[in-house]
Design a protein around this motif. Structure first.
Motif, PDB file in Angstrom:
ATOM      1  N   LEU A 112     -13.301  -7.021  -5.594  1.00 41.83           N
ATOM      2  CA  LEU A 112     -12.398  -6.131  -5.188  1.00 41.83           C
ATOM      3  C   LEU A 112     -13.096  -4.762  -4.148  1.00 41.83           C
ATOM      4  CD1 LEU A 112     -10.670  -5.595  -8.521  1.00 41.83           C
ATOM      5  CD2 LEU A 112      -9.706  -6.164  -6.491  1.00 41.83           C
ATOM      6  N   LEU A 113     -12.401  -4.354  -3.478  1.00 42.84           N
ATOM      7  CA  LEU A 113     -12.638  -3.281  -2.281  1.00 42.84           C
ATOM      8  C   LEU A 113     -11.546  -2.252  -2.651  1.00 42.84           C
ATOM      9  CD1 LEU A 113     -12.845  -5.429   1.158  1.00 42.84           C
ATOM     10  CD2 LEU A 113     -14.511  -4.670  -0.490  1.00 42.84           C
ATOM     11  N   LEU A 114     -12.103  -1.042  -2.267  1.00 44.02           N
ATOM     12  CA  LEU A 114     -11.238  -0.082  -2.332  1.00 44.02           C
ATOM     13  C   LEU A 114      -9.893  -0.153  -1.983  1.00 44.02           C
ATOM     14  CD1 LEU A 114     -13.842   3.020  -1.926  1.00 44.02           C
ATOM     15  CD2 LEU A 114     -12.977   1.930  -4.000  1.00 44.02           C
ATOM     16  N   GLY A 115     -10.031  -0.733  -0.658  1.00 39.16           N
ATOM     17  CA  GLY A 115      -8.824  -0.952   0.312  1.00 39.16           C
ATOM     18  C   GLY A 115      -7.718  -1.903  -0.642  1.00 39.16           C
ATOM     19  N   ASP A 116      -8.080  -2.668  -1.798  1.00 37.14           N
ATOM     20  CA  ASP A 116      -7.312  -3.470  -2.491  1.00 37.14           C
ATOM     21  C   ASP A 116      -6.253  -2.665  -3.341  1.00 37.14           C
ATOM     22  OD1 ASP A 116      -9.950  -5.956  -2.864  1.00 37.14           O
ATOM     23  OD2 ASP A 116      -8.426  -5.683  -1.117  1.00 37.14           O
ATOM     24  N   SER A 117      -6.463  -1.292  -3.473  1.00 44.09           N
ATOM     25  CA  SER A 117      -5.736  -0.620  -4.208  1.00 44.09           C
ATOM     26  C   SER A 117      -4.281  -0.368  -3.542  1.00 44.09           C
ATOM     27  CB  SER A 117      -6.269   0.985  -4.238  1.00 44.09           C
ATOM     28  OG  SER A 117      -7.618   1.114  -4.940  1.00 44.09           O
ATOM     29  N   ALA A 118      -3.264  -1.087  -4.296  1.00 36.66           N
ATOM     30  CA  ALA A 118      -1.974  -0.942  -4.010  1.00 36.66           C
ATOM     31  C   ALA A 118      -1.060  -1.271  -5.313  1.00 36.66           C
ATOM     32  CB  ALA A 118      -1.753  -2.089  -2.962  1.00 36.66           C
ATOM     33  N   LEU A 119       0.297  -1.544  -4.941  1.00 34.73           N
ATOM     34  CA  LEU A 119       1.400  -1.820  -5.803  1.00 34.73           C
ATOM     35  C   LEU A 119       1.460  -3.578  -5.429  1.00 34.73           C
ATOM     36  CD1 LEU A 119       3.584  -1.479  -7.986  1.00 34.73           C
ATOM     37  CD2 LEU A 119       4.765  -0.998  -6.320  1.00 34.73           C
ATOM     38  N   TYR A 120       1.159  -4.267  -6.336  1.00 27.53           N
ATOM     39  CA  TYR A 120       1.150  -5.788  -6.202  1.00 27.53           C
ATOM     40  C   TYR A 120       2.665  -6.210  -6.619  1.00 27.53           C
ATOM     41  CZ  TYR A 120      -3.518  -6.015  -4.151  1.00 27.53           C
ATOM     42  OH  TYR A 120      -4.457  -5.455  -3.446  1.00 27.53           O
ATOM     43  N   LEU A 121       3.511  -6.800  -5.821  1.00 26.35           N
ATOM     44  CA  LEU A 121       4.823  -7.245  -6.155  1.00 26.35           C
ATOM     45  C   LEU A 121       4.955  -8.703  -6.193  1.00 26.35           C
ATOM     46  CD1 LEU A 121       6.720  -4.588  -4.013  1.00 26.35           C
ATOM     47  CD2 LEU A 121       6.850  -4.522  -6.448  1.00 26.35           C
ATOM     48  N   CYS A 122       5.589  -9.354  -7.176  1.00 25.84           N
ATOM     49  CA  CYS A 122       5.901 -10.707  -7.557  1.00 25.84           C
ATOM     50  C   CYS A 122       7.492 -10.830  -7.204  1.00 25.84           C
ATOM     51  CB  CYS A 122       5.620 -11.041  -9.008  1.00 25.84           C
ATOM     52  SG  CYS A 122       6.233 -12.709  -9.383  1.00 25.84           S
ATOM     53  N   ALA A 123       7.758 -11.727  -6.502  1.00 25.40           N
ATOM     54  CA  ALA A 123       9.267 -12.159  -6.107  1.00 25.40           C
ATOM     55  C   ALA A 123       9.461 -13.718  -6.547  1.00 25.40           C
ATOM     56  CB  ALA A 123       9.687 -11.716  -4.808  1.00 25.40           C
ATOM     57  N   ALA A 157       0.871  -1.355   0.046  1.00 23.96           N
ATOM     58  CA  ALA A 157      -0.083   0.169   0.078  1.00 23.96           C
ATOM     59  C   ALA A 157       0.870   1.252  -0.096  1.00 23.96           C
ATOM     60  CB  ALA A 157      -1.038  -0.123   1.291  1.00 23.96           C
ATOM     61  N   LEU A 158       0.148   2.446  -0.632  1.00 21.80           N
ATOM     62  CA  LEU A 158       1.019   3.592  -0.321  1.00 21.80           C
ATOM     63  C   LEU A 158       1.755   4.028   0.961  1.00 21.80           C
ATOM     64  CD1 LEU A 158       1.884   5.463  -2.819  1.00 21.80           C
ATOM     65  CD2 LEU A 158      -0.177   6.978  -2.013  1.00 21.80           C
ATOM     66  N   ASP A 206      18.614 -16.508  -0.298  1.00 22.54           N
ATOM     67  CA  ASP A 206      19.712 -15.963  -1.068  1.00 22.54           C
ATOM     68  C   ASP A 206      19.325 -14.625  -1.749  1.00 22.54           C
ATOM     69  OD1 ASP A 206      20.975 -19.138  -2.594  1.00 22.54           O
ATOM     70  OD2 ASP A 206      21.603 -17.934  -1.026  1.00 22.54           O
ATOM     71  N   GLY A 207      17.886 -14.466  -1.114  1.00 24.86           N
ATOM     72  CA  GLY A 207      17.359 -13.139  -1.729  1.00 24.86           C
ATOM     73  C   GLY A 207      16.453 -13.324  -2.781  1.00 24.86           C
ATOM     74  N   TYR A 208      15.268 -12.529  -3.115  1.00 19.91           N
ATOM     75  CA  TYR A 208      14.495 -12.482  -3.875  1.00 19.91           C
ATOM     76  C   TYR A 208      14.828 -11.542  -5.097  1.00 19.91           C
ATOM     77  CZ  TYR A 208      10.743 -13.794  -0.498  1.00 19.91           C
ATOM     78  OH  TYR A 208       9.716 -14.477   0.250  1.00 19.91           O
ATOM     79  N   THR A 209      14.278 -12.015  -6.128  1.00 18.15           N
ATOM     80  CA  THR A 209      14.253 -11.073  -7.239  1.00 18.15           C
ATOM     81  C   THR A 209      13.018 -10.460  -7.383  1.00 18.15           C
ATOM     82  OG1 THR A 209      16.157 -12.038  -8.323  1.00 18.15           O
ATOM     83  CG2 THR A 209      15.007 -10.565  -9.706  1.00 18.15           C
ATOM     84  N   PHE A 210      12.778  -9.317  -7.424  1.00 20.12           N
ATOM     85  CA  PHE A 210      11.323  -8.508  -7.476  1.00 20.12           C
ATOM     86  C   PHE A 210      11.191  -8.049  -8.850  1.00 20.12           C
ATOM     87  CE2 PHE A 210       9.432  -8.232  -3.301  1.00 20.12           C
ATOM     88  CZ  PHE A 210      10.481  -8.622  -2.721  1.00 20.12           C
ATOM     89  N   GLY A 211       9.985  -8.249  -9.262  1.00 17.08           N
ATOM     90  CA  GLY A 211       9.373  -7.549 -10.497  1.00 17.08           C
ATOM     91  C   GLY A 211       9.118  -5.988 -10.148  1.00 17.08           C
ATOM     92  N   SER A 212       8.681  -5.108 -11.328  1.00 19.91           N
ATOM     93  CA  SER A 212       8.280  -3.813 -11.011  1.00 19.91           C
ATOM     94  C   SER A 212       6.993  -3.718 -10.409  1.00 19.91           C
ATOM     95  CB  SER A 212       8.506  -3.220 -12.275  1.00 19.91           C
ATOM     96  OG  SER A 212       9.927  -3.255 -12.608  1.00 19.91           O
ATOM     97  N   GLY A 213       6.212  -4.784 -10.524  1.00 24.16           N
ATOM     98  CA  GLY A 213       4.808  -4.602  -9.860  1.00 24.16           C
ATOM     99  C   GLY A 213       3.767  -4.294 -10.707  1.00 24.16           C
ATOM    100  N   THR A 214       2.284  -4.482 -10.377  1.00 22.15           N
ATOM    101  CA  THR A 214       1.342  -4.203 -10.938  1.00 22.15           C
ATOM    102  C   THR A 214       0.560  -2.943 -10.096  1.00 22.15           C
ATOM    103  OG1 THR A 214       1.253  -6.138 -12.394  1.00 22.15           O
ATOM    104  CG2 THR A 214      -0.804  -4.834 -11.761  1.00 22.15           C
ATOM    105  N   ARG A 215       0.378  -1.878 -10.702  1.00 24.70           N
ATOM    106  CA  ARG A 215      -0.352  -0.948  -9.840  1.00 24.70           C
ATOM    107  C   ARG A 215      -2.024  -1.097  -9.956  1.00 24.70           C
ATOM    108  NH1 ARG A 215       0.834   1.921  -5.731  1.00 24.70           N
ATOM    109  NH2 ARG A 215       2.730   2.814  -6.633  1.00 24.70           N
ATOM    110  N   LEU A 216      -2.488  -1.484  -9.023  1.00 23.09           N
ATOM    111  CA  LEU A 216      -4.098  -1.853  -9.245  1.00 23.09           C
ATOM    112  C   LEU A 216      -4.694  -0.576  -8.482  1.00 23.09           C
ATOM    113  CD1 LEU A 216      -6.472  -3.489  -9.474  1.00 23.09           C
ATOM    114  CD2 LEU A 216      -6.046  -4.526  -7.521  1.00 23.09           C
ATOM    115  N   THR A 217      -5.473  -0.087  -9.039  1.00 20.28           N
ATOM    116  CA  THR A 217      -6.556   0.888  -8.480  1.00 20.28           C
ATOM    117  C   THR A 217      -7.838   0.426  -8.669  1.00 20.28           C
ATOM    118  OG1 THR A 217      -4.903   2.714  -9.335  1.00 20.28           O
ATOM    119  CG2 THR A 217      -7.207   3.462  -8.727  1.00 20.28           C
ATOM    120  N   VAL A 218      -8.410   0.678  -7.629  1.00 23.31           N
ATOM    121  CA  VAL A 218      -9.968   0.295  -7.346  1.00 23.31           C
ATOM    122  C   VAL A 218     -10.681   1.623  -7.170  1.00 23.31           C
ATOM    123  CG1 VAL A 218     -11.597  -1.410  -6.421  1.00 23.31           C
ATOM    124  CG2 VAL A 218      -9.228  -1.919  -6.599  1.00 23.31           C
ATOM    125  N   VAL A 219     -11.728   1.778  -8.065  1.00 29.10           N
ATOM    126  CA  VAL A 219     -12.477   2.841  -7.831  1.00 29.10           C
ATOM    127  C   VAL A 219     -14.267   2.763  -7.662  1.00 29.10           C
ATOM    128  CG1 VAL A 219     -10.966   4.269  -9.396  1.00 29.10           C
ATOM    129  CG2 VAL A 219     -13.015   3.012 -10.528  1.00 29.10           C
TER     130      VAL A 219
END
Lengths: 117, 114
Positions: free
Chosen positions: B81-92, B38-39, B101-114
């Motif tokens: 979906l709820l408004l509170g689900d708005s967030a950046l979703y990261l995959c590692a 979340a932001l 050994d440490g994750y490698t993260f993607g750049s994420g998907t920015r989900l906005t729920v309106v």
């Protein structure tokens, strides 16, 4: 319960000065500690980790971190800050309790690092 | 060597809808974890997949579900979906189940729920 604290929401440093971003942790077993950096609208980039061995860990982009078991801290440091170091920094910890075969990373809330020219 | 790839990069959905996010792990990695950020907050662990099974789950409701395919790629599904689900979703992704050994993260998907 496992937890990570990053006591400073924001750290301001002049370019060329040394920087420190603080992290303290609480775990039941041996800690595995990580630092990640996040640039705006980007994912998390791995900087460095402590698993075992030397308490001073060197990582990417000139960063290093010192593991202090007695103070349960893992502060991130850099001798000379660059403007391009400005970003959001996250500390994370995991551990394996006896009998566990899985784990999850527990994250701090993040510290915004601002390097001023 | 491609890192972790996530799609789409941005998404806008309406309350009550369902969404599917996708992740392709880094070459050589077989474990995929999903996080919600979340932001202004740190990432929160949703779940982890290994050998096409959910191995560990964070404190998220059943509306959040996932899947891992034989090629190690993964999907995150969120229903009702709820408004509170708005967030950046990261995959590692990581090469070991324990991932120390440490994750490698993607750049994420920015989900906005309106």
């Amino acid at each position: 319960a496992q937890s990570v604290a990053q006591p400073e929401d924001q750290v301001n440093v002049a370019e060329g000065n040394p920087l420190t971003v603080k992290c303290t942790y609480s775990v039941s077993g041996n800690p595995y500690l990580f630092w990640y950096v996040q640039y705006p609208n980007r994912g998390l980039q791995f900087l460095l980790k402590y698993i075992t061995g030397d308490n001073l860990v060197k990582g990417s982009y000139g960063f290093e971190a010192e593991f202090n078991k007695s103070q349960t801290s893992f502060h991130l440091k850099k001798p000379s800050a660059l403007v391009s170091d400005s970003a959001l920094y996250f500390c994370a910890v995991t551990t394996l309790l006896p009998g566990d075969s899985n784990y999850q990373l527990i994250w701090g809330a993040g510290t915004k690092l601002i390097i001023k020219p | 060597d491609a890192g972790v790839t996530q799609s789409p990069t941005h998404l806008i959905k309406t309350r009550g809808q369902q969404v599917t996010l996708r992740c392709s792990p880094k070459s050589g990695h077989d474990t995929v974890s999903w996080y919600q950020q979340a932001l202004g907050q740190g990432p929160q662990f949703i779940f982890q997949y290994y050998e096409e099974e959910e191995r560990q789950r964070g404190n998220f409701p059943d509306r959040f579900s996932g899947h891992q395919f034989p090629n190690y790629s993964s999907e995150l599904n969120v229903n009702a979906l709820l408004l509170g689900d708005s967030a950046l979703y990261l995959c590692a992704s990581s090469p070991l189940l324990r991932g120390i050994d440490g994750y490698t993260f993607g750049s994420g998907t920015r989900l906005t729920v309106v």
